[in-house]
Every structure is written in C-alpha cells, then in structure tokens.
Design an enzyme around this catalytic site. Structure first.
Site, PDB file in Angstrom:
ATOM      1  N   TYR A  51       0.858  -1.175   0.000  1.00  0.00           N
ATOM      2  CA  TYR A  51       0.000   0.000   0.000  1.00  0.00           C
ATOM      3  C   TYR A  51       0.897   1.230   0.000  1.00  0.00           C
ATOM      4  O   TYR A  51       1.926   1.213  -0.664  1.00  0.00           O
ATOM      5  CB  TYR A  51      -0.954  -0.107   1.200  1.00  0.00           C
ATOM      6  CG  TYR A  51      -2.177   0.779   1.080  1.00  0.00           C
ATOM      7  CD1 TYR A  51      -2.522   1.667   2.111  1.00  0.00           C
ATOM      8  CD2 TYR A  51      -2.989   0.750  -0.053  1.00  0.00           C
ATOM      9  CE1 TYR A  51      -3.627   2.476   2.000  1.00  0.00           C
ATOM     10  CE2 TYR A  51      -4.093   1.573  -0.165  1.00  0.00           C
ATOM     11  CZ  TYR A  51      -4.401   2.437   0.863  1.00  0.00           C
ATOM     12  OH  TYR A  51      -5.496   3.259   0.760  1.00  0.00           O
TER      13      TYR A  51
ATOM     14  N   LYS B 173     -20.478 -20.337 -10.660  1.00  0.00           N
ATOM     15  CA  LYS B 173     -19.702 -20.258 -11.903  1.00  0.00           C
ATOM     16  C   LYS B 173     -18.271 -19.849 -11.602  1.00  0.00           C
ATOM     17  O   LYS B 173     -17.314 -20.387 -12.174  1.00  0.00           O
ATOM     18  CB  LYS B 173     -20.351 -19.244 -12.838  1.00  0.00           C
ATOM     19  CG  LYS B 173     -19.881 -19.310 -14.258  1.00  0.00           C
ATOM     20  CD  LYS B 173     -20.769 -20.243 -15.060  1.00  0.00           C
ATOM     21  CE  LYS B 173     -20.330 -20.305 -16.510  1.00  0.00           C
ATOM     22  NZ  LYS B 173     -21.238 -21.098 -17.328  1.00  0.00           N
TER      23      LYS B 173
END
Lengths: 442, 158
Positions: free
Chosen positions: A41, A96
């Site tokens: 970060y 899925k």
C-alpha cells in the site's frame, strides 16, 4: 420435480447459509508484518501506479487483472428460472466463479448488474473493463445477449465470452466432430436439424457454419416453426431479432415449412437445445432420420428425449447435457480452459477460430482415448483436458496475432497445468487446516 | 447487366402473390408503429385495393420477378396537387421486397423504373410515403435524393 432435486435445493440453501456464500478474496502475497503495507500500500504502491499510468498495459503485469475476469449478468434469464433479477442471480454466478477457479485456475468475480436496457448493461461492462482481463456474460435473456456479445467483442480489447452461447456451441461442435467420425459422415455433407433457436442454437448454428457445415442443409426450429426466408414474421425478426433473421435467410435451402415433424425427415443430425422433455422429441421423429443418426438432446434437467428411447428408435450416437448418461455435452469442459489459455497469452479477443480450436482439441483428446458410440467427448473427470484445451486456444490466439504474450507450447502447457493445480492445492490446504469448515454432517 | 430478375407491370394473375406481399408490408408498418396496426380483414381489403390498382390506368403497379416468381412490388399513382407547382406528381404508396431479395440493389432499380413510367405519365416530382419510424426506408430514399416535405402527426380520439 423429483425428490432428489428437492433435496439438492434444500441442501444448497442450508449450506449457503452455513458458509455465508461460496467465495472469498485471499491475498497472493505474504504479509510479514504491518510494515509490508508500505510496499503493498502507501507509499510503495504509488510506484506501481506511476508505472501503469505511463503504460496502461502494464496493469496486466503488475496487478492481478491478468487472471481476473468478471462474470456479468443482469439476471434476466437465470437457469430455468427466468427473469429473477441480479441479487437472485448471485448464487449462480458464485457457483460459476468456483468452476472457473477449480477447473481453470481463473479468478472470477460475480458482477451482477441492475440494468434497465441492454445498452446500459453493455455500458457497465465497457466501463468496468479496466479492472479485468476478460469478461464472461452469463444468464442474460435473448435477444439482448446477442447484442451484448457482438458489441462487447467489438468495443473491448479484453476477451469476451457468453457461455450460454459459445460454451454450449463449442461443446456441441466437439461432440459432433467425433460423432461424425464414428458414423463416417462429413460435416459439410450432413443435414442438421436444430430444435430451439435460443442462445445455444443460434450460436451453435453460427459456429457450425464457421466450422464448415453447409448452411443450406441446416434447419433451425423455434416456437413458431422452421426458420426460412419467407416466414410470415421475417420483417418483425429483422427489427427485433436480426440474428435469427440472418440465419433464416441463410439456412434451410429447401425452405421446409412446418415444424420438427416436417424438418426431421432424412436428417443426419438433430441438435436439440430447447424446452426440457421428455416427449419434446419422440421416437417417431428419430425413426424418420437417416441411417446412423446422431441425436444431441441437450435440455436440462430432462433431455428432449431419453437417450435410450433415441437409441431404440435407431439413433447411433446420442448425447445429452447430463452426467448420468454417456456423452455429456458440458460447457464446463470449455469455458475454464478457454479463459486459462486466453489469459495466459493475454489475448485481446476470443474469435470464432479460437472457439473452433477449443472444440477440435476436445475432440482430439477424446479421439486419442478411442472414440465410440458411447464416448465422443471427454468427461469432466479427465483433468488433463483443461490444460490441453487451454494450450490449443492460446496457440491459436498467437497464430492469429491476437496475443500480447507469445509463449511456446511447452511454456503455455506448463503454466496452464500449474495454475489449475495450484488452485486445487490451495483449496486442499484451506480445507485441511480447517480454514474452510468441513461440510456439516446432519 | 444480365441477371435473373425482371421488372415488369403487374398482371391480374399476380394478384394472389401480391396480396401476400402487400399484406406483409402493412404488417411491417404495424411493427414500426402501433398506430398502423392492420385490421383483422387485412387480406380482403388489400385484395380489393390491388384488384382495382392493377386494372386502373391511373396506377402503376410494378413487380420484380426472379425465375417466374414475384418477389417485390411497388405501387404508385399520378396525382394533381392543384395548388402547387409542379402540379403533377407521382406518389409511391406501397413498396415491398421479400427479405431474401433485399440489399441487392433491386429497390433502386424498381424506383428507377417507376420514375420512368411516372414521368411518361406527366409526373414532374415523386413522393414516397412510409411510417416515420421506418429509418431503413428513410435512408433508402435519401440515398436516391429524396427529402422530407410534409409531416403527418396523429393522435387517437376514441
């Protein structure tokens, strides 16, 4: 509806509740201490952002975008449930996503969208495309789904797929290639009747023609009957369903009018992707086909005709969408592998030639193991099929000049195998360490 | 250019096929605009209209034929505008080509032939009428040099 299905429904609901959904995000980098966030970060990440700002394609190298696809739906045609909306479509998209990861090593994110029009949905897909390496459209009602696939394939430079169209079409083509070998007929010679003119068969017809079938020898049948250039509603179709309109102009050279009863006479191949049966296709229909007939009854959960009935009526090769019968035409053999291959070479598009190549590789794989009336397509348990198809599709992308990364066959095959194995091993580790709770015993 | 298409005047024995084509045209108009929804006895009205048009000297009914089968029709009439010049104009009221025969340049050829005949009957301008929402027809006529001239607005008052 059967008792067994009811039981599956109950189990799915209770387990979805138990686990609180089916997928989660997990870092793929170590975090040794909170200090590491200075790298992952701020301030470190600014360096990465700068690099990408100078060259956006670097996002494929420096972020997880290269292996992340969006599964996009507006929930307007979910399984057999119809227009149930985006929230209700979410569990299906999660499922899925799991298949994408487990069979293809692809990180897939379910992006259910509340869109009022097809233009709005296409707009959303175009606007979120910077986050992804590819897009899979799913469970979108026709004819909007044709508009979306065509438009996004054109406007985006990441691969776009609509599984209800292309997955089914590719799996069908794979089965058909081998079925034709078994009976000794050629794709360009056979008369093909396609029952149902929804996403599967419209894409199926287009793909068969691209693969060499004679359009004049293909007859499509929708709820109003056979498609042909003089049908009464042609003008309406030109306005509201130009994809069906184009096929009506191109196919059915003999202009057979009527329905299945008339069209099936002398057909070599029947591909049914229409309403669930049984009884939608009857033994009399199969009897009227030519010798050594091929029957694909792909409706779920019950095929248009039971496979044993088709065989009793004289069909030589029969396939369905079900795993409890031989020759399962299953999209899951296709889409995870196609994306694996496409993402690994960072292909810009998935074009018909790549879809056909996936089908041909599936067919080749089965052929190597010895094809027969009861084995024309690999089963899902044959794990090697996924890296094989991924490799074939990747190589085709390179050949067509669509790949941003040109890797060798071995490199591709090695990567595909590793990516898929890694995702399974990861799941294993999580389960063994109780980071994923075991399924509760009742 | 030699091809299998023939553009000729309609004959009485074309009636049945022309009723089909013109009915399809009226239904197509209805697809564009609900205010153009055909009536239940469409074929009967179309048949009456065509019968008188085919046998009338005021009408020009052209068909395009492929191998003996009529695949397109154009109906026009010479009209006296009375207040404007030029007074005599040819009005194309119906124009339809079967889906399979579109996008082959036949439309242009039929309008060209209609123009020739209407001119020989004294017309010095051609009008064409079609639903405002039919953008395909609009594009077609603009390509031939036509432009909009009057507008018909409608409102139901039942």
């Amino acid at each position: 509806m059967s008792e067994k299905t009811e039981e599956y429904y109950r189990t799915a609901v209770s387990l979805s509740s138990f686990y609180g959904g089916k997928i989660q995000v997990v870092p793929k980098v170590p975090i040794r201490s909170l200090d590491d966030f200075s790298i992952w970060y701020t301030p470190g990440v600014a360096g990465v952002s700068n690099a990408i700002a100078k060259d956006p394609d670097k996002s494929f190298e420096l972020t997880s975008r290269w292996n992340t696809i969006a599964i996009i739906t507006n929930g307007t045609r979910v399984l057999g449930l119809g227009n149930i909306g985006p929230e209700a479509a979410l569990p299906v998209m999660e499922g899925k996503a799991m298949i994408f990861k487990y069979l293809g090593g692809v990180d897939a994110f379910p992006l259910v969208v509340r869109a009022k029009t097809k233009e709005e949905l296409a707009d959303v897909a175009e606007r979120v495309s910077p986050a992804f390496g590819g897009i899979n459209l799913e469970d979108i009602a026709q004819p909007d789904c044709f508009y979306l696939l065509d438009r996004l394939r054109e406007t985006l430079d990441i691969p776009v797929w609509h599984d209800d169209q292309l997955g089914t079409a590719a799996a069908t083509l794979a089965g058909l290639v081998n079925a034709l070998k078994v009976v000794g007929k050629r794709l360009s010679d056979v008369k093909i009747v396609m029952l149902g003119a929804g996403a599967a068969n419209i894409a199926g017809a287009r793909l068969l023609i691209a693969a060499g079938a004679d359009p004049k020898k293909i007859i499509l049948i929708d709820s109003k009957g056979t498609l042909h250039p003089e049908r009464e509603d042609m003008d309406k179709l030109q306005l509201v369903h130009p994809w069906k309109y184009e096929l009506a102009l191109k196919t059915n050279g003999e202009r057979v009018a009527g329905g299945l009863d008339e069209a099936i006479v002398g057909a070599d191949v029947l591909i049914a992707a229409s309403t669930p049966g049984p009884g939608v296709v009857r033994k009399e229909h199969v009897r009227r086909m030519s010798d050594n007939a091929i029957v694909f009854a792909e409706a779920n959960p019950v095929p248009e005709i039971w496979p044993w009935e088709a065989k009793e009526a004289g069909a030589r090769v029969v396939a369905t969408g079900r795993s409890d019968f031989p020759n399962q035409i299953n999209n899951s053999l296709v889409f995870p592998a196609v994306f694996r291959g496409t993402l690994d070479v960072r292909a810009k598009k998935i074009v018909d030639e790549m879809v056909i190549e996936a089908a041909l590789e599936l067919a080749r794989f089965a052929e190597e193991r010895g094809i027969s009336e009861d084995y024309i397509i690999p089963t899902m348990e044959e794990w090697e099929v996924y890296p094989r198809v991924a490799t074939a599709v990747a190589l085709k992308a390179i050949e067509l000049g669509l790949a941003r990364l040109k890797l060798s066959r071995d490199e591709i095959r090695e990567r595909a195998y590793r990516m898929i194995k890694k995702s399974r091993d990861t799941l294993d580790v999580l389960v063994r360490n109780n980071l994923i709770n075991p399924i509760p015993v009742k | 250019m030699v091809d299998s298409f023939t553009i000729r005047r309609a004959r009485k024995d074309d009636l049945e096929r022309l009723v089909d084509l013109v009915s399809r045209l009226k239904r197509l108009n209805g697809e564009f605009d609900s205010l153009l929804t055909p009536t239940e006895d469409l074929e009967r009205e179309v048949s009456k209209y065509l019968e008188s048009a085919i046998s009338s000297d005021d009408y020009v009914v052209l068909v395009v034929e492929d191998g003996g089968k009529v695949e397109g029709v154009l109906i026009a009439k010479v009209v006296d505008r009375c207040f404007y010049k030029p007074r005599m104009v040819g009005q194309i009221s119906d124009f339809y080509i079967m889906p399979e025969y579109r996008r082959r340049g036949l439309g242009y050829r039929m309008v060209e032939e209609a123009e020739r005949i209407l001119r020989s009957k004294g017309a010095e301008m051609i009008f064409a009428e079609f639903p405002t929402k039919n953008v395909i027809a609009e594009g077609f006529y603009r390509n031939l040099g036509f432009r909009e001239i009057t507008g018909i607005f409608a409102k139901e008052v039942k």
